[in-house]
Design an enzyme around this catalytic site. Structure first.
Site, mmCIF file in Angstrom:
data_model
loop_
_atom_site.group_PDB
_atom_site.id
_atom_site.type_symbol
_atom_site.label_atom_id
_atom_site.label_comp_id
_atom_site.label_asym_id
_atom_site.label_seq_id
_atom_site.Cartn_x
_atom_site.Cartn_y
_atom_site.Cartn_z
ATOM 1 N N ARG A 99 41.926 40.061 34.107
ATOM 2 C CA ARG A 99 40.796 40.985 33.962
ATOM 3 C C ARG A 99 41.094 42.027 32.906
ATOM 4 O O ARG A 99 42.202 42.537 32.814
ATOM 5 C CB ARG A 99 40.526 41.665 35.318
ATOM 6 C CG ARG A 99 39.521 40.914 36.148
ATOM 7 C CD ARG A 99 39.442 41.428 37.550
ATOM 8 N NE ARG A 99 39.163 42.850 37.669
ATOM 9 C CZ ARG A 99 38.940 43.451 38.826
ATOM 10 N NH1 ARG A 99 38.940 42.758 39.952
ATOM 11 N NH2 ARG A 99 38.704 44.750 38.860
ATOM 12 N N LYS A 108 41.112 43.239 48.898
ATOM 13 C CA LYS A 108 39.742 42.966 49.371
ATOM 14 C C LYS A 108 39.278 41.572 48.956
ATOM 15 O O LYS A 108 38.813 40.785 49.777
ATOM 16 C CB LYS A 108 38.760 44.015 48.810
ATOM 17 C CG LYS A 108 39.151 45.453 49.075
ATOM 18 C CD LYS A 108 38.177 46.434 48.453
ATOM 19 C CE LYS A 108 38.089 46.420 46.934
ATOM 20 N NZ LYS A 108 39.265 46.929 46.213
ATOM 21 N N ARG A 111 40.753 53.985 37.508
ATOM 22 C CA ARG A 111 40.131 53.346 38.682
ATOM 23 C C ARG A 111 40.613 54.020 39.966
ATOM 24 O O ARG A 111 39.838 54.219 40.910
ATOM 25 C CB ARG A 111 40.446 51.845 38.702
ATOM 26 C CG ARG A 111 39.689 51.070 37.617
ATOM 27 C CD ARG A 111 40.350 49.755 37.273
ATOM 28 N NE ARG A 111 40.308 48.775 38.351
ATOM 29 C CZ ARG A 111 41.097 47.698 38.397
ATOM 30 N NH1 ARG A 111 41.998 47.475 37.445
ATOM 31 N NH2 ARG A 111 40.987 46.853 39.388
HETATM 32 P P1 AP5 Z 1 42.786 41.497 45.115
HETATM 33 O O1 AP5 Z 1 42.467 40.970 46.458
HETATM 34 O O2 AP5 Z 1 42.239 40.753 43.946
HETATM 35 O O3 AP5 Z 1 42.409 43.057 45.005
HETATM 36 P P2 AP5 Z 1 41.052 43.819 45.286
HETATM 37 O O4 AP5 Z 1 41.216 44.705 46.461
HETATM 38 O O5 AP5 Z 1 39.893 42.860 45.306
HETATM 39 O O6 AP5 Z 1 41.038 44.784 44.019
HETATM 40 P P3 AP5 Z 1 40.093 44.888 42.762
HETATM 41 O O7 AP5 Z 1 40.959 45.282 41.620
HETATM 42 O O8 AP5 Z 1 39.220 43.699 42.606
HETATM 43 O O9 AP5 Z 1 39.236 46.122 43.219
HETATM 44 P P4 AP5 Z 1 38.417 47.068 42.367
HETATM 45 O O10 AP5 Z 1 37.731 47.799 43.420
HETATM 46 O O11 AP5 Z 1 39.170 47.877 41.403
HETATM 47 O O12 AP5 Z 1 37.525 46.096 41.434
HETATM 48 P P5 AP5 Z 1 36.050 45.570 41.568
HETATM 49 O O13 AP5 Z 1 36.029 44.196 41.023
HETATM 50 O O14 AP5 Z 1 35.499 45.818 42.909
HETATM 51 O O15 AP5 Z 1 44.383 41.602 45.008
HETATM 52 C C1 AP5 Z 1 45.023 42.048 43.828
HETATM 53 C C2 AP5 Z 1 46.237 41.169 43.518
HETATM 54 O O16 AP5 Z 1 47.222 41.308 44.538
HETATM 55 C C3 AP5 Z 1 45.909 39.664 43.462
HETATM 56 O O17 AP5 Z 1 46.653 39.100 42.414
HETATM 57 C C4 AP5 Z 1 46.363 39.129 44.822
HETATM 58 O O18 AP5 Z 1 46.812 37.788 44.732
HETATM 59 C C5 AP5 Z 1 47.498 40.065 45.194
HETATM 60 N N1 AP5 Z 1 47.544 40.368 46.635
HETATM 61 C C6 AP5 Z 1 46.491 40.577 47.480
HETATM 62 N N2 AP5 Z 1 46.911 40.877 48.724
HETATM 63 C C7 AP5 Z 1 48.271 40.882 48.681
HETATM 64 C C8 AP5 Z 1 49.305 41.152 49.653
HETATM 65 N N3 AP5 Z 1 49.014 41.481 50.922
HETATM 66 N N4 AP5 Z 1 50.586 41.097 49.243
HETATM 67 C C9 AP5 Z 1 50.901 40.774 47.946
HETATM 68 N N5 AP5 Z 1 49.979 40.502 46.989
HETATM 69 C C10 AP5 Z 1 48.679 40.569 47.343
HETATM 70 O O19 AP5 Z 1 35.283 46.527 40.560
HETATM 71 C C11 AP5 Z 1 35.507 46.490 39.166
HETATM 72 C C12 AP5 Z 1 34.646 47.538 38.467
HETATM 73 O O20 AP5 Z 1 33.249 47.258 38.672
HETATM 74 C C13 AP5 Z 1 34.799 48.995 38.957
HETATM 75 O O21 AP5 Z 1 35.881 49.622 38.323
HETATM 76 C C14 AP5 Z 1 33.440 49.580 38.575
HETATM 77 O O22 AP5 Z 1 33.378 49.887 37.209
HETATM 78 C C15 AP5 Z 1 32.489 48.445 38.853
HETATM 79 N N6 AP5 Z 1 31.950 48.460 40.228
HETATM 80 C C16 AP5 Z 1 32.148 47.514 41.192
HETATM 81 N N7 AP5 Z 1 31.508 47.851 42.338
HETATM 82 C C17 AP5 Z 1 30.894 49.044 42.087
HETATM 83 C C18 AP5 Z 1 30.092 49.925 42.885
HETATM 84 N N8 AP5 Z 1 29.800 49.646 44.159
HETATM 85 N N9 AP5 Z 1 29.648 51.067 42.312
HETATM 86 C C19 AP5 Z 1 29.923 51.369 41.024
HETATM 87 N N10 AP5 Z 1 30.683 50.583 40.218
HETATM 88 C C20 AP5 Z 1 31.160 49.436 40.746
HETATM 89 ZN ZN ZN Z 2 38.249 42.495 44.024
#
Ligand code: AP5
Ligand code: ZN
Length: 213
Positions: A160, A13, A171
């Site tokens: 992170r 994402k 998660r």
């Molecule tokens: P990347 O694009 O960074 O992954 P992502 O989908 O953004 O995953 P996140 O880990 O950020 O999602 P998340 O939902 O767990 O965390 P968030 O920050 O939202 O890609 C990952 C890696 O793979 C990178 O190194 C990239 O280079 C590589 N990559 C990408 N695409 C690729 C491909 N096609 N092929 C190969 N490699 C690839 O949330 C964190 C925390 O915040 C949550 O756990 C929660 O506690 C809180 N939080 C956030 N939003 C909410 C909400 N709405 N409600 C309640 N709590 C919330």
């Molecule tokens: Zn993310």
């Protein structure tokens, strides 16, 4: 355009968002990035969110609904936005509907980053981020030009705190239990596009472009 990106941790994402953002002049609202910034600045919001984030659990609906409602007021979001990581519960989706109704706008598409859980550990364990911009890199799949350094600003990259195998497990559990039903919520409205998120990065970008064209 008004878009929602839904997918498990590491599904891509945050990687696809900046590309879509630039191509469609949208603002990128990532609740995870905003919460991490609040945690590192030790704001009241950050202090409340930290414990849940460290454990890989969701923070309360009220906290994230508040930050999204506030963020959507930005002039740069008037033309459209990408919601990355929000809504993550059906309650958040319902609140979002109310917010959009008040503004007289609608979501155009929900991009569902479908991917097998088994590949996600490698994705997150190799991830390095530039905290100020939210840009992410991967030691194997998307290395920065200079190891440990952001391509754009030259500033150091960090890992992170929640990118460990143990926290990933929790998660993923939150994703399947609380967020998967959100995809169903939008399927009923007929606006979900499912992507093959396990494909290489540029292939996923092509799929996104096709869906949005
Ligand atoms: P990347 O694009 O960074 O992954 P992502 O989908 O953004 O995953 P996140 O880990 O950020 O999602 P998340 O939902 O767990 O965390 P968030 O920050 O939202 O890609 C990952 C890696 O793979 C990178 O190194 C990239 O280079 C590589 N990559 C990408 N695409 C690729 C491909 N096609 N092929 C190969 N490699 C690839 O949330 C964190 C925390 O915040 C949550 O756990 C929660 O506690 C809180 N939080 C956030 N939003 C909410 C909400 N709405 N409600 C309640 N709590 C919330
Ligand atoms: Zn993310």
């Amino acid at each position: 355009k008004r878009l929602i990106l839904i997918g498990p941790p590491g599904s891509g994402k945050g990687t696809q968002s900046p590309i879509i953002k630039d191509e469609h002049c949208l603002c990128h609202l990532a609740t995870g990035d905003m919460l991490r910034a609040a945690v590192s600045a030790k704001t009241p919001l950050g202090i409340k969110a930290k414990e849940a984030m460290d454990k890989g659990e969701l923070v309360s609906d009220d906290l994230v609904v508040g930050i999204i409602d506030e963020a959507m007021k930005k002039p740069s979001c008037k033309k459209g936005f990408i919601l990355d990581g929000f809504p993550r519960t059906v309650a958040q989706a319902q609140k979002l509907d109310e917010m959009l109704e008040r503004r007289g706008v609608k979501i155009d598409k929900v991009l569902d980053f479908a991917i097998d859980d088994a590949v996600l550990e490698e994705r997150i364990s190799g991830r390095w981020i530039h905290p100020a911009s939210g840009r992410s890199y991967h030691t194997k799949f998307a290395p920065p030009r200079v190891p440990g350094v952001d391509d754009v600003t030259g500033e150091p990259l960090i890992q992170r705190k929640d990118d460990t195998a143990a926290v990933l497990k929790s998660r993923l559990e939150s994703f399947h239990r609380q967020t998967q039903p959100v995809i169903n919520y939008y399927s009923k409205k007929g606006i979900v596009a499912t992507l093959h998120a396990e494909k290489p990065l540029t292939d996923v970008t092509d799929e996104v472009r096709k869906v949005l064209s």
